[in-house]
Design a protein around this motif. Structure first.
Motif, PDB file in Angstrom:
ATOM      1  N   THR A  35      32.500  11.687  35.107  1.00 39.83           N
ATOM      2  CA  THR A  35      33.574  12.190  36.238  1.00 39.83           C
ATOM      3  C   THR A  35      32.711  12.965  37.352  1.00 39.83           C
ATOM      4  O   THR A  35      32.720  12.776  38.593  1.00 39.83           O
ATOM      5  CB  THR A  35      34.434  13.383  35.647  1.00 39.83           C
ATOM      6  N   TRP A  36      31.470  13.348  36.847  1.00 38.12           N
ATOM      7  CA  TRP A  36      30.450  13.846  37.814  1.00 38.12           C
ATOM      8  C   TRP A  36      29.912  12.627  38.819  1.00 38.12           C
ATOM      9  O   TRP A  36      29.771  12.777  39.889  1.00 38.12           O
ATOM     10  CB  TRP A  36      29.279  14.588  37.279  1.00 38.12           C
ATOM     11  N   TYR A  45      32.489  11.684  41.304  1.00 37.10           N
ATOM     12  CA  TYR A  45      32.775  12.513  42.279  1.00 37.10           C
ATOM     13  C   TYR A  45      31.444  12.506  43.396  1.00 37.10           C
ATOM     14  O   TYR A  45      32.064  12.497  44.221  1.00 37.10           O
ATOM     15  CB  TYR A  45      32.961  13.839  41.619  1.00 37.10           C
ATOM     16  N   PRO A  71      39.710  25.241  33.636  1.00 41.26           N
ATOM     17  CA  PRO A  71      38.800  24.332  34.306  1.00 41.26           C
ATOM     18  C   PRO A  71      39.487  22.882  34.214  1.00 41.26           C
ATOM     19  O   PRO A  71      39.222  22.111  35.276  1.00 41.26           O
ATOM     20  CB  PRO A  71      37.766  24.438  33.477  1.00 41.26           C
ATOM     21  N   LYS A  72      39.929  22.447  33.137  1.00 42.35           N
ATOM     22  CA  LYS A  72      40.385  21.273  32.892  1.00 42.35           C
ATOM     23  C   LYS A  72      41.355  20.879  33.778  1.00 42.35           C
ATOM     24  O   LYS A  72      41.631  19.710  34.478  1.00 42.35           O
ATOM     25  CB  LYS A  72      40.657  21.001  31.456  1.00 42.35           C
ATOM     26  N   THR A 129      42.776  22.594  36.511  1.00 40.61           N
ATOM     27  CA  THR A 129      42.440  22.699  37.794  1.00 40.61           C
ATOM     28  C   THR A 129      41.649  21.531  38.473  1.00 40.61           C
ATOM     29  O   THR A 129      41.913  21.101  39.474  1.00 40.61           O
ATOM     30  CB  THR A 129      41.368  24.131  37.898  1.00 40.61           C
ATOM     31  N   MET A 130      40.724  20.948  37.645  1.00 41.25           N
ATOM     32  CA  MET A 130      39.965  19.942  38.065  1.00 41.25           C
ATOM     33  C   MET A 130      40.826  18.606  38.285  1.00 41.25           C
ATOM     34  O   MET A 130      40.653  17.845  39.431  1.00 41.25           O
ATOM     35  CB  MET A 130      38.770  19.494  37.109  1.00 41.25           C
ATOM     36  N   GLY A 140      38.790  21.658  42.846  1.00 43.67           N
ATOM     37  CA  GLY A 140      38.894  20.816  41.856  1.00 43.67           C
ATOM     38  C   GLY A 140      37.342  20.616  41.316  1.00 43.67           C
ATOM     39  O   GLY A 140      36.930  21.442  40.574  1.00 43.67           O
ATOM     40  N   PRO A 141      36.846  19.383  41.298  1.00 47.81           N
ATOM     41  CA  PRO A 141      35.492  18.999  40.530  1.00 47.81           C
ATOM     42  C   PRO A 141      34.475  19.994  41.160  1.00 47.81           C
ATOM     43  O   PRO A 141      33.394  20.310  40.598  1.00 47.81           O
ATOM     44  CB  PRO A 141      35.348  17.441  41.109  1.00 47.81           C
ATOM     45  N   CYS A 191      34.776  22.967  39.140  1.00 48.53           N
ATOM     46  CA  CYS A 191      35.094  22.925  37.710  1.00 48.53           C
ATOM     47  C   CYS A 191      33.997  21.974  36.839  1.00 48.53           C
ATOM     48  O   CYS A 191      33.779  22.239  35.849  1.00 48.53           O
ATOM     49  CB  CYS A 191      36.291  22.574  37.496  1.00 48.53           C
ATOM     50  N   LEU A 192      33.268  21.146  37.588  1.00 48.78           N
ATOM     51  CA  LEU A 192      32.283  20.258  36.991  1.00 48.78           C
ATOM     52  C   LEU A 192      31.181  21.190  36.317  1.00 48.78           C
ATOM     53  O   LEU A 192      30.953  20.866  35.182  1.00 48.78           O
ATOM     54  CB  LEU A 192      32.025  19.141  37.774  1.00 48.78           C
ATOM     55  N   THR A 196      39.458  12.995  32.681  1.00 49.73           N
ATOM     56  CA  THR A 196      39.267  14.427  32.528  1.00 49.73           C
ATOM     57  C   THR A 196      40.294  14.834  31.458  1.00 49.73           C
ATOM     58  O   THR A 196      40.295  15.549  30.432  1.00 49.73           O
ATOM     59  CB  THR A 196      39.364  15.346  33.746  1.00 49.73           C
TER      60      THR A 196
END
Length: 485
Positions: A248-249, A252, A307-308, A310-311, A353-354, A357-358, A427
């Motif tokens: 996911t990073w 992003y 965090p999950k 929200t992302m 989001g990311p 939160c990442l 996610t």
């Protein structure tokens, strides 16, 4: 709240910021180079700068330095301590920010000066990369110390890390503008050198701030600095979450770069393609300011959604606005005010989001014993995504019809918005939610897992330090509850 209750809370919050605030200097260092490159082109001419292949060399070396810093210091922060890594990282950023400003070639050659600047940016990149698995990881561990309200643990971490990076970007775009106002068109060399050199100040300030810090309690208790690390057992337990966070990073950072094309569209349409530096720098400040509502607002949301989720919320909303801007691209470029507003909302959701939160997921999903390496790997994979994105999207634009066509300009954004939705799905299915005090719970479960597989956990922790505190007990005393509520 009494003074007794307030004092420990303030001291613990300040420690979170002492760990994370150095990311401001990293945001500054990364952000200011764009305006510096504009100045170098203005001073020496585009042909002269391009002749030395400066743009490609600089981007490649800075990327390489950052990845090296993330991976090497991820290991060092676990083996030698968070404080060691943070102090060395701040020192590297301060030193090579100064040397970047002093870049010069033999006999004042332009090629030599650009080569030195590129080399200093590589070494600066190591310090920038180092702050992520050192400062961010230490900030996450400090966020669960006694004195921090459970319903504010994620908030303080987000404000001390991602918000600091974004604020660094804002300041990095404002400083060259102010220096240009001071020195004027005839002294642009002073503007670019001071723009880089002023990056020394926040790095030195944070270095001094950190001098009297101690290692986080959690690291003292659960470190494997003096023990053999059972990597195979760790991989078996955490490979799914590490892979999901890393992927996911990567996505992003991969999609962040093509969407950056919108910033030039906004500026060019608003300014009528003005080349005046006050206009170019001024709108750079405005564009970077779009990040702040998202990261600050997201910090006050994340403790409630987690965090999950929200992302996921940020990714889905960002994708929706990306699709809107792609589908209405031609119409919106003729109504630039609406386009700028949509673009600003798009950037804000990315930070909510990311963006926020990442790092939080990477820092709080793994065990303390290898948290730096867990974070460093995820962040490095993300940086690779950024590098791939810069190279991939020019061919994508060409395949969609070229930069002179509406289809060519919007094609990458359809892809980017689709990838944002893919990231949200990854996610949802593969990243577990984080609870408050979740790191303490994870460390206890990790110890039990190691013991069940025959590992002697008695060798964990720093033996020469008094390590146990109320955070080792899942049930806080009545006195502690009064402090943290």
């Amino acid at each position: 709240m009494s003074e007794v209750a307030r004092k420990p809370r303030f001291s613990q919050v300040s420690l979170i910021f002492a760990c994370g605030t150095a990311l401001f200097s990293d945001g500054y260092a990364n952000g200011v180079i764009g305006d510096v490159n504009t100045l170098l082109t203005r001073i020496y001419g585009a042909d002269e700068v391009d002749k030395h292949n400066y743009s490609t060399t600089l981007s490649s070396l800075t990327f390489a330095g950052t990845v090296v810093g993330m991976l090497v210091f991820g290991y060092l922060s676990d083996r030698l301590g968070r404080k060691f890594g943070m102090m060395l990282a701040a020192g590297i950023v301060a030193l090579f920010s100064g040397l970047s400003a002093a870049s010069s070639g033999a006999h004042h050659s332009i090629g030599g000066m650009l080569s030195m600047l590129s080399a200093m940016r590589f070494l600066l990149g190591i310090g920038v990369g180092a702050e992520y698995p050192c400062g961010s990881v230490a900030a996450s561990e400090q966020s669960e110390e006694p004195g921090i309200s459970k319903n504010a643990q994620h908030r303080w971490f987000a404000l001390a890390t991602n918000s600091m990076i974004d604020f660094g970007f804002v300041v990095s775009s404002f400083v060259p503008l102010v220096l240009f106002w001071i020195f004027g068109e005839n002294h642009l060399r002073a503007v670019w050198r001071l723009s880089l050199g002023l990056g020394v100040i926040p790095a030195v300030a944070v270095f001094i701030w950190r001098l009297r810090m101690e290692e986080p309690t959690r690291f003292k208790r659960d470190s494997m600095a003096n023990a053999k690390v059972p990597y195979w057992l760790i991989i078996r337990r955490y490979w799914v979450s590490l892979s999901a966070i890393s992927l996911t990073w990567f996505i992003y950072d991969f999609i962040t770069y093509p969407f950056g094309i919108y910033s030039s569209t906004v500026v060019n349409n608003i300014t009528g393609n003005s080349a005046a530096l006050t206009v170019v720098f001024g709108w750079g400040v405005v564009i970077n300011l779009f990040y702040m509502p998202g990261t600050i607002g997201g910090a006050f949301v994340v403790d409630y959604l987690g965090p999950k989720y929200t992302m996921i919320t940020g990714l889905v909303l960002q994708a929706i606005f990306g699709f809107i801007m792609s589908g209405l691209y031609k119409t919106l470029t003729n109504h630039i005010a609406g386009f700028a507003v949509l673009y600003g909302i798009f950037l804000s959701f990315g930070e909510l989001g990311p963006g926020n939160c990442l790092g939080m997921l990477a820092a709080k999903s793994g065990p303390t014993a290898v948290r730096g390496q867990f974070y460093g790997i995820a962040a490095a994979v993300g940086k690779i995504g950024a590098f791939v994105g810069t190279w991939a999207f020019k061919p994508i634009i060409a395949d969609f019809g070229g930069a002179d066509t509406t289809r060519g300009n919007t094609g990458p954004f359809w892809i980017g918005s689709g990838l944002a939705l893919l990231s949200a799905l990854i996610t949802f299915f593969f990243i577990r939610p984080l609870s408050h005090d979740g790191m303490d719970k994870e460390d206890r479960e990790f110890r039990a897992y190691l013991e069940a597989n025959g590992y002697d956990t008695a060798q964990m922790g720093l033996r020469d330090t008094e390590t146990w505190s109320t955070t080792s007990d899942p049930v806080l005393s009545e006195k502690d509850e009064k402090i943290v509520v």
